[in-house]
Write an enzyme that holds these catalytic residues in place. Structure first.
Site, mmCIF file in Angstrom:
data_model
loop_
_atom_site.group_PDB
_atom_site.id
_atom_site.type_symbol
_atom_site.label_atom_id
_atom_site.label_comp_id
_atom_site.label_asym_id
_atom_site.label_seq_id
_atom_site.Cartn_x
_atom_site.Cartn_y
_atom_site.Cartn_z
ATOM 1 N N GLU A 15 -12.039 -24.214 -8.241
ATOM 2 C CA GLU A 15 -12.334 -24.567 -9.627
ATOM 3 C C GLU A 15 -11.045 -25.063 -10.261
ATOM 4 O O GLU A 15 -9.958 -24.712 -9.784
ATOM 5 C CB GLU A 15 -12.847 -23.334 -10.389
ATOM 6 C CG GLU A 15 -14.182 -22.855 -9.861
ATOM 7 C CD GLU A 15 -14.691 -21.602 -10.578
ATOM 8 O OE1 GLU A 15 -14.268 -21.344 -11.715
ATOM 9 O OE2 GLU A 15 -15.509 -20.900 -9.979
ATOM 10 N N ASP A 21 -14.555 -27.917 -9.094
ATOM 11 C CA ASP A 21 -15.539 -27.619 -10.135
ATOM 12 C C ASP A 21 -14.791 -27.570 -11.471
ATOM 13 O O ASP A 21 -13.980 -26.684 -11.708
ATOM 14 C CB ASP A 21 -16.194 -26.273 -9.791
ATOM 15 C CG ASP A 21 -17.226 -25.821 -10.830
ATOM 16 O OD1 ASP A 21 -17.110 -26.244 -12.002
ATOM 17 O OD2 ASP A 21 -18.114 -25.036 -10.477
HETATM 18 C C1 LIG Z 1 -20.959 -22.305 -15.814
HETATM 19 C C2 LIG Z 1 -20.521 -22.675 -14.470
HETATM 20 C C3 LIG Z 1 -21.383 -23.297 -13.568
HETATM 21 C C4 LIG Z 1 -22.860 -23.449 -13.842
HETATM 22 O O1 LIG Z 1 -23.107 -24.427 -14.773
HETATM 23 P P1 LIG Z 1 -24.491 -24.390 -15.600
HETATM 24 O O2 LIG Z 1 -24.593 -25.758 -16.155
HETATM 25 O O3 LIG Z 1 -24.362 -23.334 -16.610
HETATM 26 O O4 LIG Z 1 -25.580 -24.096 -14.603
HETATM 27 C C5 LIG Z 1 -20.878 -23.728 -12.361
HETATM 28 N N1 LIG Z 1 -19.565 -23.535 -12.047
HETATM 29 C C6 LIG Z 1 -18.725 -22.894 -12.882
HETATM 30 C C7 LIG Z 1 -17.295 -22.700 -12.481
HETATM 31 C C8 LIG Z 1 -19.170 -22.440 -14.110
HETATM 32 O O5 LIG Z 1 -18.340 -21.788 -14.924
#
Ligand SMILES: *Cc1c(COP(=O)(O)O)cnc(C)c1O
Length: 384
Positions: free
Chosen positions: A174, A203
């Site tokens: 992330e 991410d």
């Molecule tokens: C919130 C989150 C998600 C999921 O996203 P949504 O749109 O809420 O389903 C995925 N990865 C990370 C790191 C997140 O914080």
């Protein structure tokens, strides 16, 4: 006793029973629960865009023009021109060749990872990765190895030992971690991905809209757009709306349209949401003051807490204050609640034992005055 009854009882006995708390209203960073109003430090509306007039107006107009639903998946008749406009605009925002929109971040991660990775592949992921990343890897059937949080020596050790045993390799991390509020050493990750012939996926759920010169994320801030194969992010946090994207090459986009089950077998996002996402991208570009103020305030808050001798993690709008044992986190959270501040205690197993914390999620709505009062309140209750 039945299995479900037994499970629920166990959860309650361990103080781990989860319940829902419906709000009667939410606005201006405040939330109303059971008749009491709190300043909300547990939302991801980092830039306050969920109430921005431009997003609301775009959403209402799109509903009037196209109705309330997309009524089918993208590959059937749910594919509207505005979905394509959003993908073009997202690719431009992220500086990539293409982008594909997903119905949520959860669906993006589970779908993308499981469609790219096979049983004969290997995935290396940061130990603190979001559940949707882990679920995507499990769904793919690939071998998985987690590396210690942001520890690239540990990652390289695993790559050296395992990479040659598998066909393809994917590294996932992330760009802002939700529980620690910190970032990975992205440049070094890129170097490792190249050295060990891997793909790299990041991410940007918590970084989109907040970091980078134009607000597109940490990859932009680090100047690494051309070095990351898959840049995933969401419209549901700082962008104040809903849904997610993957910014990637056109080739990967076409591959996902043809194989990704969470993309293929789900109704397309409704017009109101797509239009709000389009408007959010404009606001992020045109109102940089929101992300600048947010990060300035977060730095101020973090520094002041450190001056008071607290252990505080991270370097983003997420400010985790370490308090130790889980009972203490619950007690402090309740005491702050009485002072009109909603902040949630994060406890094991979400975080390691002894590292329970109060996780402050700052937003553009929190003024410097709010933070000053909060720091005072924390100073008082921490003596309890
Ligand atoms: C919130 C989150 C998600 C999921 O996203 P949504 O749109 O809420 O389903 C995925 N990865 C990370 C790191 C997140 O914080």
């Amino acid at each position: 006793m039945g299995r479900i009854e037994k499970f629920l009882l166990e959860r309650k006995n361990k103080n781990l029973f989860r319940t829902l708390h419906p709000a009667t209203s939410r606005s201006g960073g405040k939330i109303r629960l059971d008749g009491d109003e709190y300043l909300d430090f547990s939302s991801n509306d980092y830039l306050g865009l969920s109430e921005h007039p431009k997003l609301k107006e775009a959403s209402i107009k799109a509903t009037e023009k196209f109705g309330t639903s997309s009524s089918a998946s993208r590959l059937l008749s749910g594919d509207l021109e505005i979905h394509h406009q959003l993908e073009d605009k997202t690719a431009e925002f992220k500086g990539t060749q293409s982008a594909l929109v997903f119905n949520s971040g959860y669906q993006a991660n589970t779908g993308i990872i499981s469609s790219l990775c096979k049983k004969t592949d290997v995935v290396f992921f940061d130990k603190l990765s979001h559940a949707s990343i882990i679920d995507g890897i499990m769904l793919s059937g690939a071998r998985l190895f987690h590396f210690r949080h942001n520890d690239l020596d540990n990652l390289e050790h695993l790559l050296k030992r395992e990479r040659h045993n598998f066909d393809a390799s994917l590294i996932i991390t992330e760009t802002v971690f939700s529980m620690d509020g910190d970032m990975p050493p992205l440049k070094n990750l890129v170097a490792l991905k190249e050295k060990y012939d891997s793909m790299l996926m990041v991410d940007e759920a918590h970084a989109t809209g907040v970091f980078g010169k134009t607000g597109s994320g940490l990859v932009e801030a680090e100047g690494l757009t051309d070095c990351v194969d898959l840049i995933m992010g969401t419209f549901s946090k700082a962008l104040g709306s809903f849904g997610a994207y993957i910014a990637c090459s056109n080739e990967i986009k076409q591959y996902l349209i043809n194989t990704c089950r969470s993309f293929i077998y789900s109704t397309a996002l409704p017009p109101a949401v797509i239009a709000a996402n389009l408007a959010a991208l404009d606001v992020v570009r045109n109102e940089p003051v929101r992300r600048h103020t947010l990060l300035e305030n977060a730095n101020y808050f973090r520094q002041e807490l450190r001056k008071l001798g607290f252990e505080v993690l991270g370097a983003s709008q997420i400010v985790p204050l370490i308090v130790g044992e889980s009972q203490r986190a619950v007690m402090l959270s309740e005491a702050l609640g009485k002072k009109g501040c909603r902040v949630l205690p994060i406890r094991p197993p979400t975080v390691p034992a002894g590292k329970s914390r109060l996780r402050f999620s700052l937003t553009y709505h929190h003024s410097k005055n709010d933070l000053e009062k909060l720091i005072n309140d924390i100073r008082q209750i921490s003596r309890l």
